[in-house]
Structure formats: C-alpha cells, structure tokens
Design an enzyme around this catalytic site. Structure first.
Site, PDB file in Angstrom:
ATOM      1  CG  LEU A   1      94.039 -11.478   3.903  1.00  0.00           C
ATOM      2  CD1 LEU A   1      92.675 -10.834   4.099  1.00  0.00           C
ATOM      3  CD2 LEU A   1      94.544 -12.079   5.198  1.00  0.00           C
ATOM      4  N   PRO A   2      94.915 -15.357   1.672  1.00  0.00           N
ATOM      5  CG  PRO A   2      95.092 -17.287   2.963  1.00  0.00           C
ATOM      6  CD  PRO A   2      94.853 -15.821   3.077  1.00  0.00           C
TER       7      PRO A   2
ATOM      8  CE  LYS B   1      99.423 -16.719  -9.565  1.00  0.00           C
ATOM      9  NZ  LYS B   1      99.298 -16.257  -8.182  1.00  0.00           N
TER      10      LYS B   1
ATOM     11  CB  THR C   1      95.558 -16.950  -6.970  1.00  0.00           C
ATOM     12  OG1 THR C   1      96.930 -16.584  -7.169  1.00  0.00           O
ATOM     13  CG2 THR C   1      95.031 -17.627  -8.222  1.00  0.00           C
TER      14      THR C   1
END
Length: 303
Positions: A67-68, A174, A97
């Site tokens: 998911l975002p 990340k 992220t």
C-alpha cells in the site's frame, strides 16, 4: 514456520504490488490476495481472492503490504472485517516508503494489542516498476533476525532482500536511497536543459556521459524521457515529497545538518505546487525549463 511452509498474502496490487505478486505467485504456485478491485488475471493464474482483509489475514501466515503508506494499512486493520479481526499469528511485511519512527510505533501498538501474535517487518524496495517486473528490486529489511530470515526467503523472487538492522532500518535505508535518487534526477533535469539550450544533441550527450561518472541506473531508465521531454508517469514525482520528509525526520533525529535535502524538498514541493506531481520524476526537466527563459538567438550582453 519456514518460507516454504508459510502461506503468503499480498495486499495492495497497484503499479508495484501487482508485478511483485506475479513474481511470488510464479515462484510459489499459490498466493492469497486482496485489493480494492478484483484481480481476475491473478486469480486465473492461481491466486486465491479474499473478499475482506479479515479473510486475507485468516488465510495468511505472512502478509506483504504494498500500500502507499501506513495510513492506508491502518485503515484496513480495524472493524469486523479488518486484518485484526482474525485471531491467528501474522507477520506483516511493510513495503511502503514510510516513516521509520511511525513503523516502530505501529509495530509496538500491534504487539501490545495482540499479545505478540501480530508482528511487523519493514521491507521498502527500490528499482521501480521495471525492477518489480524483472524481479531485480533492492529490498531493504528491518526487523528481528528470525523475521528477516523468513522475509528474505519469501521475497527472494522479487529481488535482492538484505537485512540491514532492527525494525525501521529498511525505512532509514530507503530514505537514504530517495535522497540520492531525488538529487540525481534533479541534476539530470538541470543538465538536460543546459545542454538543450546550448544546442547540444541530447541523445549523443547522454549516450557519451552514460559511460562515465555521470552514468547511473536512473539515467539508464529515464534517458529517453529526459531527451524527449515525455514525463508521462512511471514513478510519480509527488511521492518524493513524503519520502524527503521522512529523510528530514531522520536527519533531525540523528542531529544531521544536511546540505542538499532542504533544496531537494523545496524543488519537489514546487513540482507539486505547479500541478506536476502526477508526472514522472523526470519532470525535473520541465520544472527547470519553466523556471527560466531560454535566451533568444539575438540576445547580446551589453556593457
């Protein structure tokens, strides 16, 4: 539980989640899935569709969330059909992220609320849609040794999973990755405008420079977009805004005074403010071009 005996589920089947799910399904022969929209092609290929997050959790030992961000995951935790409505053990692997402190905080809440039966591991990825399709993603793992070992085996079909440290370490890595990516694509955009306005053949220049220190994976994948100015979306620029915000949070938490990060954040904020956030990150060429006027052929310097 081992990677071979674990039942794997995937939630979030967008531009990154779908190809990752395809890789997992091809490698494992089975996969449990849930998304906002039906996925008949995946089901036809052998995946099992679950109508609710609860059903997904009930059928899965390990759940990959693509998911975002965390808020989208948290929306699916609660309620009679939520992920937490099932009472089985579950390892949630978060590929978004996200903020490292927020990942740790959510993991703490889930552990306390479920008496440890629901655990979390962060596994953000880099490599874009092409890397997801090819199974060459860089996968950054943060979690316990046992959970990371299990996740590394499960996610191996998607790329190269590496355990970097405790929970949140993947998100820190990340953020570092996105700092480099944003700096590189902004430099590529600026250099493209400089060369174009100087009358240099962009194709020849980038073909030449790609063999030197200016060469990069990002130049390889965005070269044509930079040359043609086609910034149709692949990796949307607006997502870099939150990524850089997470990097700023880490800088603050570690007492690091950054040089590039404020300028990069301002540039991507400007991209969104100009209504270009849904374009590919190669939109940096357009940003630089729109900021300044190209000099006319008869412009002269007057003393």
């Amino acid at each position: 539980m081992t990677a071979s005996s674990a039942t794997v589920g995937v939630i979030g089947l967008g531009s990154m989640g779908r190809p990752m799910a395809e890789r997992l399904l091809a490698a494992r022969g089975e996969l449990i899935i849930h998304a906002r929209r039906p996925q008949p092609e995946l089901v036809a290929a052998g995946a099992t569709w679950c109508a609710t997050p609860k059903d997904l959790a009930a059928r899965s030992d390990v759940l990959l969330s693509v998911l975002p961000d965390l808020p989208e995951l948290e929306q699916l935790l609660e309620g009679p059909d939520g992920l937490l409505a099932d009472d089985g053990e579950l390892l949630i692997m978060v590929a978004s992220t996200s903020s490292a402190p927020a990942v740790r905080a959510l993991a703490d809440r889930l552990r306390e609320r479920t008496a440890g039966r629901v655990r979390m591991l962060d596994c953000p990825v880099s490599g874009g849609e092409d890397g997801a399709r090819a199974g060459t993603l860089s996968i950054m793992l943060g979690g316990t040794d046992a959970d990371a070992a299990l996740a590394a085996e499960v996610l191996a079909p998607c790329g190269n999973p590496v355990h970097l440290g405790p929970l949140g370490a993947g998100e820190v890595a990340k953020a570092c990755n996105q700092l480099v990516v944003s700096a590189t694509i902004l430099a590529l955009g600026e250099a493209t405008v400089l060369a174009d306005r100087s009358g240099i053949d962009l194709d020849r220049m980038w073909s030449l420079l790609a063999g030197g220190y200016a060469g990069s994976r990002l130049l390889d994948t965005r070269r044509d977009k930079l040359i043609t100015g086609d910034d149709s979306p692949s990796g949307m620029a607006k997502y870099m805004v939150k990524d850089l915000r997470f990097a700023a949070d880490i800088a603050a938490a570690t007492g690091t005074e950054t040089t590039l990060l404020p300028a990069l954040s301002a540039a991507f904020d400007e991209i969104v403010e100009r209504g270009l956030g849904d374009r590919d990150i190669s939109v940096t060429r357009r940003l630089v071009a729109e900021r300044g006027r190209a000099p006319a052929a008869d412009d002269t310097n007057e003393s």
